[in-house]
Write a protein that holds these residues in place. Structure first.
Motif, PDB file in Angstrom:
ATOM      1  N   SER A 122       0.842  -1.194   0.000  1.00  0.00           N
ATOM      2  CA  SER A 122       0.000   0.000   0.000  1.00  0.00           C
ATOM      3  C   SER A 122       0.878   1.244   0.000  1.00  0.00           C
ATOM      4  O   SER A 122       1.643   1.474   0.939  1.00  0.00           O
ATOM      5  CB  SER A 122      -0.907   0.000   1.231  1.00  0.00           C
ATOM      6  N   TYR A 123       0.750   2.040  -1.056  1.00  0.00           N
ATOM      7  CA  TYR A 123       1.492   3.302  -1.124  1.00  0.00           C
ATOM      8  C   TYR A 123       0.774   4.318  -0.241  1.00  0.00           C
ATOM      9  O   TYR A 123      -0.421   4.548  -0.407  1.00  0.00           O
ATOM     10  CB  TYR A 123       1.554   3.780  -2.566  1.00  0.00           C
ATOM     11  N   SER A 125       2.306   7.701   0.957  1.00  0.00           N
ATOM     12  CA  SER A 125       2.624   9.014   0.388  1.00  0.00           C
ATOM     13  C   SER A 125       4.119   9.036   0.127  1.00  0.00           C
ATOM     14  O   SER A 125       4.858   8.164   0.592  1.00  0.00           O
ATOM     15  CB  SER A 125       2.223  10.144   1.339  1.00  0.00           C
TER      16      SER A 125
ATOM     17  N   ASP B 157      -5.525  13.723 -14.034  1.00  0.00           N
ATOM     18  CA  ASP B 157      -6.149  14.293 -12.842  1.00  0.00           C
ATOM     19  C   ASP B 157      -7.048  15.461 -13.233  1.00  0.00           C
ATOM     20  O   ASP B 157      -6.777  16.176 -14.195  1.00  0.00           O
ATOM     21  CB  ASP B 157      -5.081  14.783 -11.854  1.00  0.00           C
ATOM     22  N   GLY B 188      -8.503  12.078  -6.187  1.00  0.00           N
ATOM     23  CA  GLY B 188      -7.598  11.984  -5.061  1.00  0.00           C
ATOM     24  C   GLY B 188      -6.793  10.704  -5.044  1.00  0.00           C
ATOM     25  O   GLY B 188      -5.790  10.569  -5.736  1.00  0.00           O
ATOM     26  N   SER B 189      -7.248   9.754  -4.283  1.00  0.00           N
ATOM     27  CA  SER B 189      -6.450   8.556  -4.035  1.00  0.00           C
ATOM     28  C   SER B 189      -6.905   7.386  -4.903  1.00  0.00           C
ATOM     29  O   SER B 189      -7.221   6.323  -4.404  1.00  0.00           O
ATOM     30  CB  SER B 189      -6.535   8.186  -2.560  1.00  0.00           C
ATOM     31  N   THR B 190      -6.979   7.610  -6.191  1.00  0.00           N
ATOM     32  CA  THR B 190      -7.293   6.506  -7.091  1.00  0.00           C
ATOM     33  C   THR B 190      -5.991   5.848  -7.541  1.00  0.00           C
ATOM     34  O   THR B 190      -4.964   6.507  -7.685  1.00  0.00           O
ATOM     35  CB  THR B 190      -8.068   7.005  -8.317  1.00  0.00           C
ATOM     36  N   HIS B 193      -0.812   3.892  -6.500  1.00  0.00           N
ATOM     37  CA  HIS B 193       0.048   4.934  -5.962  1.00  0.00           C
ATOM     38  C   HIS B 193      -0.346   6.261  -6.604  1.00  0.00           C
ATOM     39  O   HIS B 193      -0.772   6.313  -7.756  1.00  0.00           O
ATOM     40  CB  HIS B 193       1.518   4.624  -6.188  1.00  0.00           C
ATOM     41  N   GLN B 194      -0.207   7.315  -5.836  1.00  0.00           N
ATOM     42  CA  GLN B 194      -0.728   8.605  -6.256  1.00  0.00           C
ATOM     43  C   GLN B 194       0.400   9.572  -6.584  1.00  0.00           C
ATOM     44  O   GLN B 194       1.501   9.443  -6.058  1.00  0.00           O
ATOM     45  CB  GLN B 194      -1.605   9.209  -5.147  1.00  0.00           C
ATOM     46  N   ASP B 205       0.350  17.611  -1.801  1.00  0.00           N
ATOM     47  CA  ASP B 205       0.420  17.767  -0.352  1.00  0.00           C
ATOM     48  C   ASP B 205       0.590  19.220   0.074  1.00  0.00           C
ATOM     49  O   ASP B 205       0.666  19.509   1.258  1.00  0.00           O
ATOM     50  CB  ASP B 205       1.585  16.948   0.216  1.00  0.00           C
TER      51      ASP B 205
END
Lengths: 172, 244
Positions: A122-123, A125, B157, B188-190, B193-194, B205
């Motif tokens: 799980s990434y 940040s 995005d 957002g968090s799709t 990894h973002q 951030d």
């Protein structure tokens, strides 16, 4: 004068925006999230104690234990040193293996607890890096002083919670 | 009709001495008032200076002036980011497109050189990014941790913006202006990894406020017929009020 829309106001508004921009564009490079993934183990034990009145043994249950030390199999570093009374254990799983074994020692007697699980990367940040989430599949253990182990929550995530309930009986 | 209104106004004024009927002049400003091509200098210089060029963003914008009131706007740009943070390295670059419209709320002195602008944008950022040396902390079993890499990923995005700004004439067809923007990322968090950075949006951030400073060039195309200037249009020369 109507053709110029309030020059002093323009300067003030521009100044306001510049200040806002300077103060609000800092990049957060510090990890502020919980990324530790551990198996929470709740301890529950019982022991037989001689009842002075009836001259019989009574079963006494307790949820705190002193003298229990824990370390990973083939790993020296202690997860619990046995010097303090504890009611829970936090067991870190290996992130590059599908099984992790722990050695529990109590009054010179050892038991081994083996946890088998499936892993999911799980990434979190860029500041925190990655966490490995796990789902507990099976449990295996020796029964010298461990009585049984109950699986109460299979999902091991970054949320601190209990996943196993470990029942044991103290050696007399 | 206007004469009737005027008469009514006069009669009411004579009767009470207090009430007035304000006549609204019809808006005779032609629909097409030209275009403004703008180059963003503020955000470009700011990102270059504060990130030591690890982040760069270049942007041009085109807005059309309709009746000195509505400003449909298109903004195009390119951004890149080479960020090194405690948890890993980020490399991403791509283009962005923003579409929106501004409204000039000014009533008095409204003309095609000066505008107080308030508007909205919808933004689309496309980029290819990769994450390398991302830490995987395992303090007990592997003290010091280990790292891993994520392969290059294509990402789209979308975000929305509320913007406030100004547009003024410098000299001749040259204009300049500011924009302050508040933006909200919709994607957002799709994905597994973002991105750490989105072209056109900025750092994911970081704060959700950004600032642009534009230098622009006004284009009166197509040319107007001679002798047909709208009543409220300024001459092409510097307005005399500016010199005072």
């Amino acid at each position: 004068m109507n053709n110029i829309p309030y020059p002093t106001t323009i300067i003030h508004i521009a100044f306001f925006f510049i200040i806002l921009a300077i103060t609000s564009c800092s990049v957060d490079t510090e990890c502020r999230q919980q990324i530790n993934v551990v198996v929470g183990v709740q301890l529950q034990g019982d022991s037989l104690r001689l009842n002075a009145d009836s001259s019989a043994y009574d079963t006494v249950s307790f949820t705190q234990i002193r003298g229990l030390s824990v370390h990973g199999l083939e790993h020296d570093s202690l997860l619990a040193d046995g010097l303090t009374s504890i009611s829970t254990l936090q067991l870190p799983l290996k992130k590059k293996a599908d099984t992790t074994a722990f050695v529990l020692s109590l009054a010179g007697i050892e038991d081994t607890l083996l946890i088998a699980y499936t892993r999911e990367l799980s990434y979190v940040s860029l500041a925190c890096g990655c966490a490995v989430l796990s789902t507990i599949d099976t449990l295996d253990f020796t029964t010298h002083f461990i009585d049984s182990v109950e699986l109460i929550n299979t999902a091991v995530t970054t949320v601190k919670e209990n996943h196993l309930k470990l029942y044991f009986h103290l050696p007399q | 009709m206007m004469a009737q209104l005027s008469n009514i106004g006069q009669n009411m004024g004579q009767g009470s001495g207090q009430q007035k009927v304000v006549e609204e002049e019809p808006d005779t400003t032609p629909l097409w008032q030209g275009m403004n091509v703008k180059l963003d200098l503020g955000n470009t210089v700011y990102t270059l200076a504060t990130t030591r060029a690890k982040r760069q963003q270049y942007e041009i914008a085109l807005n059309c002036n309709l009746k000195n009131k509505f400003y449909p706007t298109i903004e195009l740009g390119y951004g890149l980011s080479h960020d090194i943070v405690g948890g890993g390295n980020y490399d991403g670059q791509g283009g962005f497109l923003k579409l929106g419209v501004d409204l000039n709320p000014l009533r008095k002195g409204r003309n095609k050189y000066y505008a107080l602008l308030a508007g909205i944008r919808i933004g689309l950022g496309l980029q290819q990014f990769s994450l390398t040396d991302v830490t995987l902390n395992d303090d007990y079993w592997e003290p010091g941790g280990t790292t891993m890499n994520f392969p290059a990923t294509f990402r789209a995005d979308c975000w929305g913006e509320i913007c406030f700004g100004l547009q003024i004439q410098v000299v001749g067809p040259l204009t300049m202006g500011w924009y302050g923007r508040i933006h909200f990322l919709f994607t957002g968090s799709t994905g597994t990894h973002q991105p750490y950075y989105v072209p056109g949006y900025g750092g994911v951030d970081a704060g959700n406020f950004s600032f642009n400073y534009y230098i622009g060039y006004r284009i009166d195309w197509p040319e107007k017929k001679a002798g047909k200037k709208p009543d409220n249009e300024l001459p092409d020369a510097q307005p005399t009020e500016l010199q005072n």
